[in-house]
Design a protein around this motif. Sequence first.
Motif, PDB file in Angstrom:
ATOM      1  N   ASP A 131       8.684  42.554  28.220  1.00 40.13           N
ATOM      2  CA  ASP A 131       8.490  43.755  29.072  1.00 40.13           C
ATOM      3  C   ASP A 131       9.232  43.652  30.397  1.00 40.13           C
ATOM      4  O   ASP A 131       9.658  42.656  30.863  1.00 40.13           O
ATOM      5  CB  ASP A 131       6.974  44.149  29.232  1.00 40.13           C
ATOM      6  N   SER A 132       9.233  44.963  31.002  1.00 46.02           N
ATOM      7  CA  SER A 132       9.859  44.944  32.337  1.00 46.02           C
ATOM      8  C   SER A 132       9.079  44.406  33.495  1.00 46.02           C
ATOM      9  O   SER A 132       9.642  43.998  34.398  1.00 46.02           O
ATOM     10  CB  SER A 132      10.176  46.553  32.749  1.00 46.02           C
ATOM     11  N   SER A 133       7.931  43.838  32.909  1.00 47.09           N
ATOM     12  CA  SER A 133       7.025  43.175  33.862  1.00 47.09           C
ATOM     13  C   SER A 133       7.334  41.963  33.684  1.00 47.09           C
ATOM     14  O   SER A 133       6.718  41.031  34.595  1.00 47.09           O
ATOM     15  CB  SER A 133       5.420  43.633  33.637  1.00 47.09           C
ATOM     16  N   GLY A 134       7.925  41.526  32.963  1.00 49.86           N
ATOM     17  CA  GLY A 134       8.507  40.081  32.763  1.00 49.86           C
ATOM     18  C   GLY A 134       7.355  39.295  31.621  1.00 49.86           C
ATOM     19  O   GLY A 134       7.846  38.060  31.312  1.00 49.86           O
ATOM     20  N   ALA A 135       6.390  40.000  31.247  1.00 53.43           N
ATOM     21  CA  ALA A 135       5.238  39.328  30.213  1.00 53.43           C
ATOM     22  C   ALA A 135       6.114  39.382  28.861  1.00 53.43           C
ATOM     23  O   ALA A 135       6.534  40.507  28.500  1.00 53.43           O
ATOM     24  CB  ALA A 135       4.217  40.109  30.219  1.00 53.43           C
ATOM     25  N   SER A 136       6.140  38.090  28.193  1.00 50.51           N
ATOM     26  CA  SER A 136       6.771  38.460  26.895  1.00 50.51           C
ATOM     27  C   SER A 136       5.643  38.186  25.794  1.00 50.51           C
ATOM     28  O   SER A 136       4.518  37.742  25.829  1.00 50.51           O
ATOM     29  CB  SER A 136       7.763  37.099  26.844  1.00 50.51           C
ATOM     30  N   GLY A 137       6.141  38.395  24.390  1.00 55.16           N
ATOM     31  CA  GLY A 137       5.482  38.193  23.149  1.00 55.16           C
ATOM     32  C   GLY A 137       6.392  37.954  22.115  1.00 55.16           C
ATOM     33  O   GLY A 137       7.589  38.262  22.117  1.00 55.16           O
ATOM     34  N   ASN A 163       1.454  43.960  21.913  1.00 54.55           N
ATOM     35  CA  ASN A 163       0.016  43.935  22.015  1.00 54.55           C
ATOM     36  C   ASN A 163      -0.636  45.294  21.283  1.00 54.55           C
ATOM     37  O   ASN A 163       0.183  46.410  21.035  1.00 54.55           O
ATOM     38  CB  ASN A 163      -0.615  43.900  23.220  1.00 54.55           C
ATOM     39  N   ASN A 164      -1.988  44.956  20.571  1.00 54.39           N
ATOM     40  CA  ASN A 164      -2.506  46.212  19.817  1.00 54.39           C
ATOM     41  C   ASN A 164      -2.596  47.346  20.637  1.00 54.39           C
ATOM     42  O   ASN A 164      -2.813  47.431  21.780  1.00 54.39           O
ATOM     43  CB  ASN A 164      -3.943  45.833  19.565  1.00 54.39           C
ATOM     44  N   GLU A 165      -2.296  48.538  20.046  1.00 58.14           N
ATOM     45  CA  GLU A 165      -2.425  49.769  20.488  1.00 58.14           C
ATOM     46  C   GLU A 165      -1.545  50.190  21.711  1.00 58.14           C
ATOM     47  O   GLU A 165      -1.784  51.065  22.691  1.00 58.14           O
ATOM     48  CB  GLU A 165      -3.894  50.359  21.001  1.00 58.14           C
ATOM     49  N   ASP A 166      -0.418  49.207  21.871  1.00 61.36           N
ATOM     50  CA  ASP A 166       0.344  49.460  22.821  1.00 61.36           C
ATOM     51  C   ASP A 166      -0.253  49.679  24.523  1.00 61.36           C
ATOM     52  O   ASP A 166       0.273  50.140  25.364  1.00 61.36           O
ATOM     53  CB  ASP A 166       1.254  50.719  22.904  1.00 61.36           C
ATOM     54  N   GLU A 167      -1.111  48.719  24.468  1.00 59.03           N
ATOM     55  CA  GLU A 167      -1.977  48.544  25.848  1.00 59.03           C
ATOM     56  C   GLU A 167      -1.586  47.149  26.549  1.00 59.03           C
ATOM     57  O   GLU A 167      -1.331  46.207  25.710  1.00 59.03           O
ATOM     58  CB  GLU A 167      -3.238  48.592  25.823  1.00 59.03           C
ATOM     59  N   ALA A 168      -1.504  46.765  27.912  1.00 59.27           N
ATOM     60  CA  ALA A 168      -1.134  45.644  28.196  1.00 59.27           C
ATOM     61  C   ALA A 168      -2.359  44.685  28.084  1.00 59.27           C
ATOM     62  O   ALA A 168      -3.710  45.074  28.125  1.00 59.27           O
ATOM     63  CB  ALA A 168      -1.160  45.803  29.909  1.00 59.27           C
ATOM     64  N   ALA A 169      -2.028  43.617  27.641  1.00 60.13           N
ATOM     65  CA  ALA A 169      -3.018  42.578  27.205  1.00 60.13           C
ATOM     66  C   ALA A 169      -3.584  42.015  28.626  1.00 60.13           C
ATOM     67  O   ALA A 169      -3.345  41.738  29.326  1.00 60.13           O
ATOM     68  CB  ALA A 169      -2.310  41.425  26.867  1.00 60.13           C
ATOM     69  N   ALA A 170      -5.099  42.129  28.312  1.00 57.60           N
ATOM     70  CA  ALA A 170      -5.893  41.537  29.329  1.00 57.60           C
ATOM     71  C   ALA A 170      -5.791  40.207  29.870  1.00 57.60           C
ATOM     72  O   ALA A 170      -5.986  39.718  30.895  1.00 57.60           O
ATOM     73  CB  ALA A 170      -7.478  42.047  29.227  1.00 57.60           C
ATOM     74  N   ALA A 171      -5.439  39.483  28.901  1.00 59.14           N
ATOM     75  CA  ALA A 171      -5.337  37.886  28.880  1.00 59.14           C
ATOM     76  C   ALA A 171      -4.482  37.467  27.924  1.00 59.14           C
ATOM     77  O   ALA A 171      -4.051  38.283  27.034  1.00 59.14           O
ATOM     78  CB  ALA A 171      -6.908  37.294  28.916  1.00 59.14           C
ATOM     79  N   ALA A 172      -3.664  36.143  28.032  1.00 56.79           N
ATOM     80  CA  ALA A 172      -3.008  35.498  27.143  1.00 56.79           C
ATOM     81  C   ALA A 172      -3.691  35.289  25.930  1.00 56.79           C
ATOM     82  O   ALA A 172      -4.854  34.993  25.888  1.00 56.79           O
ATOM     83  CB  ALA A 172      -2.477  34.140  27.749  1.00 56.79           C
ATOM     84  N   ALA A 173      -3.064  35.477  24.718  1.00 56.92           N
ATOM     85  CA  ALA A 173      -3.855  35.410  23.291  1.00 56.92           C
ATOM     86  C   ALA A 173      -2.847  34.708  22.437  1.00 56.92           C
ATOM     87  O   ALA A 173      -1.447  35.031  22.233  1.00 56.92           O
ATOM     88  CB  ALA A 173      -3.936  36.893  22.947  1.00 56.92           C
ATOM     89  N   VAL A 174      -3.286  34.146  21.593  1.00 53.18           N
ATOM     90  CA  VAL A 174      -2.638  33.573  20.169  1.00 53.18           C
ATOM     91  C   VAL A 174      -3.494  33.938  19.079  1.00 53.18           C
ATOM     92  O   VAL A 174      -4.783  33.375  18.872  1.00 53.18           O
ATOM     93  CB  VAL A 174      -2.711  31.875  20.471  1.00 53.18           C
ATOM     94  N   ARG A 175      -3.139  35.157  18.380  1.00 50.17           N
ATOM     95  CA  ARG A 175      -3.809  35.661  17.498  1.00 50.17           C
ATOM     96  C   ARG A 175      -3.404  35.433  16.260  1.00 50.17           C
ATOM     97  O   ARG A 175      -2.162  35.769  15.895  1.00 50.17           O
ATOM     98  CB  ARG A 175      -4.037  37.249  17.737  1.00 50.17           C
TER      99      ARG A 175
END
Length: 288
Positions: A131-137, A163-175
């Motif tokens: 993402d432009s925020s720098g957070a990756s997935g 992330n689910n439903e195109d919302e910013a992840a509240a925390a790091a996750a390994v799902r």
Amino acid sequence: CVCVLVWTLPRTVQLAVRPHSQNPNQHTNTTLNMDKANLRLSGKLEANGNGTIANQSFKLTATAGFANGGAVTLTANPGFSPAYTDKAANFTGDNVKAIADIGELQNIDLKFAKGGVDLAGQTCDVTVARDSSGASGVEIKSNVDKVGDVTVSLVQEGHKTLNNEDEAAAAAAVRISADIPLSDVNADLTGSVDYDLVGKDANIRIGYHKDDITVRLRTNVDSDKKAKTTINLDYSGIEGIGVGVEVKDDKTGALTVTKDDFKLKVPVKDNKPNAEEASITYNWGIDM
């Protein structure tokens, strides 16, 4: 009156690839022909029960072929991206000056997707996004014998694209998510379960589809083993119109009616509809 919008995109994008670890100075330039990309402008308008109108989404997406069957997607959010906040309308008063920023591209998200990737002898579909925020997935999908489709998702805090439903992840996750073979019991049943190794929460989803009726049940179990359940009932028997009911175990929910690209949503609380928070949304898109 003639209005002309001009966005300047690069004709090519060059990526430096390091193919041989034994020679760290050797690179191969891979060129993406962005002038051959599929370009789409899309957005979502929302009219609310209190009389305000807002632009909830406005983005420009370019997708081009990459790496022998893969795809790279660039998503830019033009400067004109007002959001519904409090009860302030976006198209009145001083806020109208935001329209002047419509030609400014910013906040570019990047996503690579490639199918048929061999990982440890397993054929996988791999998606990497930043993402432009720098957070990756990263998302890896594969079909496992005797199990079915299995997906592993790794997202950083704040990541939105995967992330689910195109919302910013509240925390790091390994799902990890997998299908439940309910179709062996009844062909109209579907099911899946996912578990977050970091947050220790799980989701169980069961669906039933028969003719014009679809029922979906989702139960979320958090790290304290507390469960929350949501039930959705959708009916599509009226030609061109969809009707939906959502019920949660905290006595909230919503009534929805869809027609083409329009959607009417009326929240329900304590068994009463809330007309002031009702909304009509219009999802639009233009292939350019």
